[in-house]
Design an enzyme around this catalytic site. Structure first.
Site, PDB file in Angstrom:
ATOM      1  N   LYS A  28      -0.654   9.007   7.363  1.00  8.85           N
ATOM      2  CA  LYS A  28      -1.882   8.494   7.999  1.00  8.85           C
ATOM      3  C   LYS A  28      -2.399   9.520   9.019  1.00  8.85           C
ATOM      4  O   LYS A  28      -2.238  10.716   8.807  1.00  8.85           O
ATOM      5  CB  LYS A  28      -1.638   7.118   8.613  1.00  8.85           C
ATOM      6  CG  LYS A  28      -1.003   6.157   7.594  1.00  8.85           C
ATOM      7  CD  LYS A  28      -1.012   4.731   8.006  1.00  8.85           C
ATOM      8  CE  LYS A  28      -0.365   3.881   6.909  1.00  8.85           C
ATOM      9  NZ  LYS A  28      -0.450   2.457   7.155  1.00  8.85           N
ATOM     10  N   SER A  75       5.487  -1.955   5.128  1.00  8.99           N
ATOM     11  CA  SER A  75       6.704  -2.089   5.929  1.00  8.99           C
ATOM     12  C   SER A  75       7.988  -1.845   5.140  1.00  8.99           C
ATOM     13  O   SER A  75       8.994  -2.533   5.357  1.00  8.99           O
ATOM     14  CB  SER A  75       6.735  -3.455   6.626  1.00  8.99           C
ATOM     15  OG  SER A  75       5.611  -3.591   7.488  1.00  8.99           O
ATOM     16  N   GLY A  90       2.225  -2.042   8.196  1.00 11.67           N
ATOM     17  CA  GLY A  90       2.402  -1.733   9.614  1.00 11.67           C
ATOM     18  C   GLY A  90       2.745  -2.933  10.467  1.00 11.67           C
ATOM     19  O   GLY A  90       2.665  -2.864  11.693  1.00 11.67           O
ATOM     20  N   ASN A 103       3.095   8.267   3.439  1.00 13.76           N
ATOM     21  CA  ASN A 103       1.704   8.305   3.889  1.00 13.76           C
ATOM     22  C   ASN A 103       1.718   8.469   5.409  1.00 13.76           C
ATOM     23  O   ASN A 103       1.969   7.514   6.131  1.00 13.76           O
ATOM     24  CB  ASN A 103       1.016   6.993   3.468  1.00 13.76           C
ATOM     25  CG  ASN A 103      -0.393   6.868   4.019  1.00 13.76           C
ATOM     26  OD1 ASN A 103      -0.944   7.829   4.555  1.00 13.76           O
ATOM     27  ND2 ASN A 103      -0.969   5.684   3.885  1.00 13.76           N
ATOM     28  N   GLU A 141      -0.149  -2.974  -2.151  1.00 16.65           N
ATOM     29  CA  GLU A 141       0.143  -3.060  -0.727  1.00 16.65           C
ATOM     30  C   GLU A 141      -0.546  -4.286  -0.144  1.00 16.65           C
ATOM     31  O   GLU A 141      -1.747  -4.230   0.172  1.00 16.65           O
ATOM     32  CB  GLU A 141      -0.375  -1.817   0.006  1.00 16.65           C
ATOM     33  CG  GLU A 141       0.232  -0.512  -0.475  1.00 16.65           C
ATOM     34  CD  GLU A 141       0.096   0.577   0.586  1.00 16.65           C
ATOM     35  OE1 GLU A 141       1.142   1.043   1.071  1.00 16.65           O
ATOM     36  OE2 GLU A 141      -1.032   0.920   0.958  1.00 16.65           O
ATOM     37  N   GLU A 161      -6.809   0.756   4.538  1.00 16.46           N
ATOM     38  CA  GLU A 161      -7.440   1.230   5.781  1.00 16.46           C
ATOM     39  C   GLU A 161      -8.750   1.963   5.492  1.00 16.46           C
ATOM     40  O   GLU A 161      -9.670   1.921   6.302  1.00 16.46           O
ATOM     41  CB  GLU A 161      -6.441   2.106   6.562  1.00 16.46           C
ATOM     42  CG  GLU A 161      -5.351   1.236   7.181  1.00 16.46           C
ATOM     43  CD  GLU A 161      -3.993   1.910   7.345  1.00 16.46           C
ATOM     44  OE1 GLU A 161      -3.915   3.148   7.255  1.00 16.46           O
ATOM     45  OE2 GLU A 161      -3.000   1.175   7.550  1.00 16.46           O
ATOM     46  N   HIS A 211      -6.913   3.234  -0.130  1.00 15.82           N
ATOM     47  CA  HIS A 211      -5.978   2.581   0.799  1.00 15.82           C
ATOM     48  C   HIS A 211      -6.727   1.488   1.561  1.00 15.82           C
ATOM     49  O   HIS A 211      -7.916   1.640   1.868  1.00 15.82           O
ATOM     50  CB  HIS A 211      -5.407   3.618   1.769  1.00 15.82           C
ATOM     51  CG  HIS A 211      -4.283   3.068   2.587  1.00 15.82           C
ATOM     52  ND1 HIS A 211      -4.509   2.298   3.700  1.00 15.82           N
ATOM     53  CD2 HIS A 211      -2.947   3.137   2.434  1.00 15.82           C
ATOM     54  CE1 HIS A 211      -3.341   1.925   4.205  1.00 15.82           C
ATOM     55  NE2 HIS A 211      -2.374   2.424   3.458  1.00 15.82           N
TER      56      HIS A 211
HETATM   57  P1  PGA Z   1       3.674   0.912   6.502  1.00 14.20           P
HETATM   58  O1  PGA Z   1       2.374   1.508   5.768  1.00 14.20           O
HETATM   59  O2  PGA Z   1       4.888   1.389   5.724  1.00 14.20           O
HETATM   60  O3  PGA Z   1       3.623   1.484   7.890  1.00 14.20           O
HETATM   61  O4  PGA Z   1       3.556  -0.563   6.474  1.00 14.20           O
HETATM   62  C1  PGA Z   1       2.296   1.564   4.372  1.00 14.20           C
HETATM   63  C2  PGA Z   1       0.955   2.087   3.946  1.00 14.20           C
HETATM   64  O5  PGA Z   1      -0.060   1.750   4.576  1.00 14.20           O
HETATM   65  O6  PGA Z   1       0.855   2.868   2.984  1.00 14.20           O
END
Ligand code: PGA
Length: 258
Positions: A11, A220, A180, A9, A174, A98, A96
Site C-alpha cells: 500500500k 487480515s 486492515g 501489498n 477480499e 481502496e 483493490h
Molecule cells: P490487510 O490488507 O492484510 O492489511 O488486511 C489486505 C489487502 O488490502 O490487500
C-alpha cells in the site's frame, strides 16, 4: 494448480531505505531456501526500481498496485502498464477496494485496467469483495458475482503468448470488512465465496481455464491464521497487506503454504 501465490501489498508505505531493506531481507531468505510457494511484493510506485534491484536473482517477483487503462498519454499522476513491465513488474493489482472507494473505480474501469495489464504482458490481480453491510444483508455472493462478471477481462485467459500473463488473471477475494481490521472471514465463509468464484470462472472462461485461475484470499491474513486459510479448498494463495511489511511475518505466511 501451480504453487500458491503469496502476494504482499505494501500500500502507501515505505521510504527508500526501509523498502530496500525489506526487499533485500526477503530476497536473501528466498535465495537460500525458498518456501513451496510463489512470492510477490507490490511496493508503491516510487520503490519499484530499487525494490526490483534488491530482488534481482531471487525468486521473489515484483508487482505494482494499480495501472491506467491507457498505455500512455495525458494522464497526470497515473502510470501505464507498459511502464510497470519496463520497471520489472510481472503482476499488477487492479480494483483493490481502496481504489474502488478512494477513487470511485467502477467494475468497467477495473476491467479496462486488467485488459491493459494483460496487453502489456502483466498478470492482473483483480480484487473484489463485499462490504460488511452487504454481507449482513445476505448479498455477499451476489456482490461477488456482479463484481467478477463486471471486472474480469472479457474473453478467456487474457494473456495469450508466453509472458507471465499467459496463465491468465489472478482473482483476489477480499471482504472489505476484513481488510486492515484484524477480522477474518471464517473458513466456511471463505470456502463458500471461493467455491462460488470458481464456479463462475468455469462458466465464464470454460472449465479448464477457469480451474487454472488462482483465487487469493485477502483481509487480515497473519502468520497465526495463514495455515488455516491456505488449507481451504480453492484458496490458491493470499493477498497480504499489513503483515507484508514485516519480513518475518510475510515469510511465515509463505511458509504456511501446505
Ligand atoms: P490487510 O490488507 O492484510 O492489511 O488486511 C489486505 C489487502 O488490502 O490487500
Amino acid at each position: 494448480m501451480p504453487h500458491k501465490l503469496i502476494a504482499g501489498n505494501w500500500k502507501m508505505n515505505g521510504l527508500k531505505g526501509a523498502g530496500r531493506e525489506l526487499a533485500r531481507d526477503l530476497a536473501a531468505r528466498a535465495r537460500s531456501a525458498a518456501p513451496d510457494c510463489d512470492l510477490l511484493v507490490c511496493p508503491p510506485a516510487q520503490l519499484l526500481i530499487p525494490v526490483g534491484e534488491a530482488l534481482a536473482d531471487s525468486p521473489v517477483q515484483l508487482g505494482a498496485q494499480d495501472c491506467h487503462a491507457e498505455a500512455s498519454g495525458a494522464h497526470t499522476g497515473d502510470i501505464g502498464a507498459p511502464m510497470l513491465a519496463d520497471a520489472g513488474c510481472s503482476h499488477v493489482i487492479v480494483g483493490h477496494s481502496e481504489r474502488r472507494s478512494d477513487h470511485g473505480e467502477s467494475d468497467a474501469q477495473v476491467r479496462a485496467k486488467a485488459a491493459a495489464a494483460a496487453a502489456a504482458g502483466l498478470v492482473p490481480i483483480v480484487c473484489l469483495g463485499e462490504t460488511e453491510a452487504e454481507r449482513a444483508a445476505g448479498r455477499a455472493l451476489a456482490v461477488i458475482e456482479s463484481q467478477l462478471r463486471g471486472s474480469l477481462p472479457e474473453r478467456g485467459p487474457v494473456g495469450g503468448g508466453t509472458g507471465p500473463a499467459a496463465a491468465g488473471p489472478v482473482v483476489a477475494y477480499e471482504p472489505v470488512w476484513a481488510i486492515g481490521t484484524g477480522k477474518t472471514a471464517t473458513a466456511g465463509d471463505i470456502a463458500e465465496a471461493h467455491g462460488h468464484i470458481r464456479g463462475l470462472l468455469r462458466e465464464i472462461l470454460g472449465r479448464s481455464a477457469g480451474d487454472s485461475v488462482r483465487i487469493l484470499y485477502g483481509g487480515s491474513v497473519k502468520p497465526d491464521n495463514a495455515a488455516e486459510i491456505l488449507a481451504v479448498e480453492d484458496v490458491d494463495g493470499a493477498l497480504v497487506g499489513g503483515a507484508s511489511l514485516k519480513a518475518d511475518d510475510f515469510w511465515a505466511i509463505g511458509a504456511s503454504c501446505p
